[in-house]
Scaffold this motif. Sequence first.
Motif, PDB file in Angstrom:
ATOM      1  N   LEU A  66     -63.168  12.495 -21.161  1.00  0.00           N
ATOM      2  CA  LEU A  66     -62.241  11.935 -22.154  1.00  0.00           C
ATOM      3  C   LEU A  66     -61.013  12.811 -22.315  1.00  0.00           C
ATOM      4  CD1 LEU A  66     -61.873   9.728 -24.426  1.00  0.00           C
ATOM      5  CD2 LEU A  66     -62.853  11.425 -25.982  1.00  0.00           C
ATOM      6  N   LYS A  67     -61.229  14.099 -22.467  1.00  0.00           N
ATOM      7  CA  LYS A  67     -60.107  15.012 -22.691  1.00  0.00           C
ATOM      8  C   LYS A  67     -59.151  15.003 -21.508  1.00  0.00           C
ATOM      9  CE  LYS A  67     -58.940  19.818 -23.730  1.00  0.00           C
ATOM     10  NZ  LYS A  67     -59.471  21.171 -24.048  1.00  0.00           N
ATOM     11  N   SER A  68     -59.688  15.065 -20.287  1.00  0.00           N
ATOM     12  CA  SER A  68     -58.818  15.117 -19.114  1.00  0.00           C
ATOM     13  C   SER A  68     -58.053  13.811 -18.924  1.00  0.00           C
ATOM     14  CB  SER A  68     -59.643  15.428 -17.863  1.00  0.00           C
ATOM     15  OG  SER A  68     -60.578  14.377 -17.596  1.00  0.00           O
ATOM     16  N   ARG A  69     -58.679  12.685 -19.246  1.00  0.00           N
ATOM     17  CA  ARG A  69     -58.027  11.383 -19.040  1.00  0.00           C
ATOM     18  C   ARG A  69     -57.003  11.081 -20.136  1.00  0.00           C
ATOM     19  NH1 ARG A  69     -61.785   8.210 -15.983  1.00  0.00           N
ATOM     20  NH2 ARG A  69     -62.596   9.625 -14.375  1.00  0.00           N
ATOM     21  N   VAL A  70     -57.384  11.332 -21.369  1.00  0.00           N
ATOM     22  CA  VAL A  70     -56.544  10.908 -22.494  1.00  0.00           C
ATOM     23  C   VAL A  70     -55.328  11.803 -22.674  1.00  0.00           C
ATOM     24  CG1 VAL A  70     -56.497  10.693 -25.003  1.00  0.00           C
ATOM     25  CG2 VAL A  70     -58.376   9.715 -23.714  1.00  0.00           C
ATOM     26  N   ARG A  71     -55.493  13.091 -22.509  1.00  0.00           N
ATOM     27  CA  ARG A  71     -54.367  14.002 -22.737  1.00  0.00           C
ATOM     28  C   ARG A  71     -53.363  13.986 -21.587  1.00  0.00           C
ATOM     29  NH1 ARG A  71     -55.368  17.865 -27.051  1.00  0.00           N
ATOM     30  NH2 ARG A  71     -53.703  19.111 -26.178  1.00  0.00           N
ATOM     31  N   ASN A  72     -53.740  13.401 -20.471  1.00  0.00           N
ATOM     32  CA  ASN A  72     -52.822  13.297 -19.335  1.00  0.00           C
ATOM     33  C   ASN A  72     -51.673  12.344 -19.665  1.00  0.00           C
ATOM     34  OD1 ASN A  72     -51.990  13.562 -16.484  1.00  0.00           O
ATOM     35  ND2 ASN A  72     -52.583  11.403 -16.390  1.00  0.00           N
ATOM     36  N   ASN A  73     -50.455  12.772 -19.392  1.00  0.00           N
ATOM     37  CA  ASN A  73     -49.258  11.985 -19.710  1.00  0.00           C
ATOM     38  C   ASN A  73     -48.898  11.106 -18.517  1.00  0.00           C
ATOM     39  OD1 ASN A  73     -46.754  10.977 -20.506  1.00  0.00           O
ATOM     40  ND2 ASN A  73     -46.165  12.881 -21.513  1.00  0.00           N
TER      41      ASN A  73
END
Length: 754
Positions: free
Chosen positions: A124-131
Amino acid sequence: MTNVKKLWLFLALLLVVSFAVLIWSGNQIYQKAPPMPDKVVSSNGELIYSRDEIERGRQVWQSFGGMQLGSIWGHGGYVAPDWSADWMHREMIALLDIWASREYGLDSYELASTEQQAALEGRLKSRVRNNSYNPDTGVITLSEDRRQAISQVAGHYQSLFSDDPATAELREAYAMKDNTVATAENRRVLSAFFWWTGWATMTNRVDDDTTYTNNWPSEPLIGNEPPASMFLWSVFSITFLLAGIGLMGWYYAVSHDKEEATGQLPETDPMRDLQPTPSMLATAKYFWVLLALFLVQILLGAITAHYQVEGQVMYGYELADILPYSITRTWHTQLAVLWIALAWLATGLYIGPAVSGYEPPYQRLGVNVLWVCLLVIVVGAFAGQWLAINQTLGLEHNFWFGHQGWEYADIGRFWQWFLFIGLLLWLFLVGRALWPTLRQPSENRSIIGLLFLSTVAIGLFFGAALVWNEHTHISMVEYWRWWLVHLWVEGFFEVFATAVIAFLFTRLGLIPVKTATVAVLFATIIFMSGGVIGTLHHLYFVGSPTPVLALGASFSALEVVPLAYIGFEAYHNYRLGKATEWMKRYRWPVMFFVAVAFWNLVGAGLFGFLINPPLSLYYMQGLNLTPLHGHTALFGVYGMLGIGLALFCLRGIKPNLVWREGILKSSFWCLNIGLALMALLTLLPLGVLQLFASLEKGYWYARSAEFMQQPLVDLLVWMRVPGDTIFAIGALLLAWFIASLWITPKYDNAERQR
């Protein structure tokens, strides 16, 4: 007067440099603000939201009250959730549920094992915080899973803002009326706007590891936590505070014994025989309206607070159908600014001819015309807001005649222009009354000059409310809005009041003019040294880059420095109030000035610095520790100051009357005790409970219905009743006292013979 000239030069240089830094910061915010995409699409090319839908969603949000019903990026009301934080958390949970169902065959993420949850959260963190924003095409591309999650959350909001029975209980918890948004299409585009505000809180800036809102709000699921820069500049802010207090202490130690002696005090009141001019007498009606607005504001505050426990009703009566929460809170906050500002505007109109002894032609007519204009503005603006919140005005008319949705700057643009023109008329009326005195060299010239310049600033700086338009980026609206709220209300009105008080004490012969002049200029320099750039502390989480955060943290700490020695001011004013026998005539105006000093220390100083450093505000913004500071600073400082100035003017308008001291004494103590109980029994403990919740589970939880509907929270809200009741009694006593000056005036034999 060499020192006075140096102080004037230093003040001018300080203001030039400070505003240059503030304008540069605004440019940085403009450059680094979260982008508004042209389109949001899924990985298979399906359109999720268009820019037009996001923009229209924002118009819908503004039309039902905007920041008065919940908040965005921490700014706004406190009963409904922060919509940006709430959307972010709901989207994250929806996405985790989708993955848990597909990969582990579970009904929800919460049923997964600890190891499974850890794996899902890492993804979740890697996918969502990616711009995934492409600046060349203006497109944000999201995965198909996120499109599904967004659809689920949008469905929740479309139900919530309708009259769907499935979300009726949540609407009651949020103090929302049924059909807050009238049409299905408007509810759909509203979700687009909420999504974009949530996207900015969870998406990293390009080539950075912090989000557009500096990782605000706290969200353990995606690692939203304070960045290192926030710790660094919070430490620096405390360092600057301690250094400033040390320098201020050194100044007081050096200058204390060098103050000029007051000399022989007058045997009689020098202002006792001041003959009020027709325009000065005409200001009396301003104080009558002030009282009416103050009493209505208290009533609306009680209704607004009660909605927190009963949601849509008032002791069983379906009041939300007539006065929904968002309108009572709108009017409550607007009236707070209006009646306090009215006190200062009336003081300016009264003090102008009193300073110069000159009554310009048609001055009384101008005072009366301005009074009528202010009434029209209040009635017209409030009617437009009521129509907007009841969804009868239409989006095409809302911005100009309805509800702009920005806390403290809610009134429609037409009414803002009307008020701006009214302030220019006020500036003209006060300025032309002061002008003859300004042209003549005298000891009072510097104080009167500062009074005149603060009048100019008050008249012109309201123009900050006219800079943004209906579709200006939110980050820039917030930038200019705080020019209005912080600089106009907290800055130049305070300079104006300081100059007026100094003038009054010099005219009474209690302070030498030179001593007062140096003190006023020095106080203005000290306040403005932190006050102008300190505006940025309101903008930590609205898209500001790190340099702006650093400036806001550093200079907002300096705002607290003079408050560390506010006891000197309180004692000084109290001593002046007892300096001569005839000063008993001014005892209660002076006592209100003493209260201003006390609440400056407590409300603006202690409670203000509690939330000012970036690290503190990261966890506290939008919790009840914010209104703790707001109530004790806004009424405790500016409200008490407005009442004190009003009483000074009324003493001059009705010079031959004997005041009913007992009524004023009771009013004074009821207002102060009521405010203290409101702060200590409800706002402080509730804010602390929310802070613990924010630290443990995340900001969304501290603002959620799950937390806010606990029995303990209900009890704390009910604990406002004693303080609010005592406070209301104080206001009624004040109204009774002022009304009695006209209805049942009281003379003694000595007064009748004069």
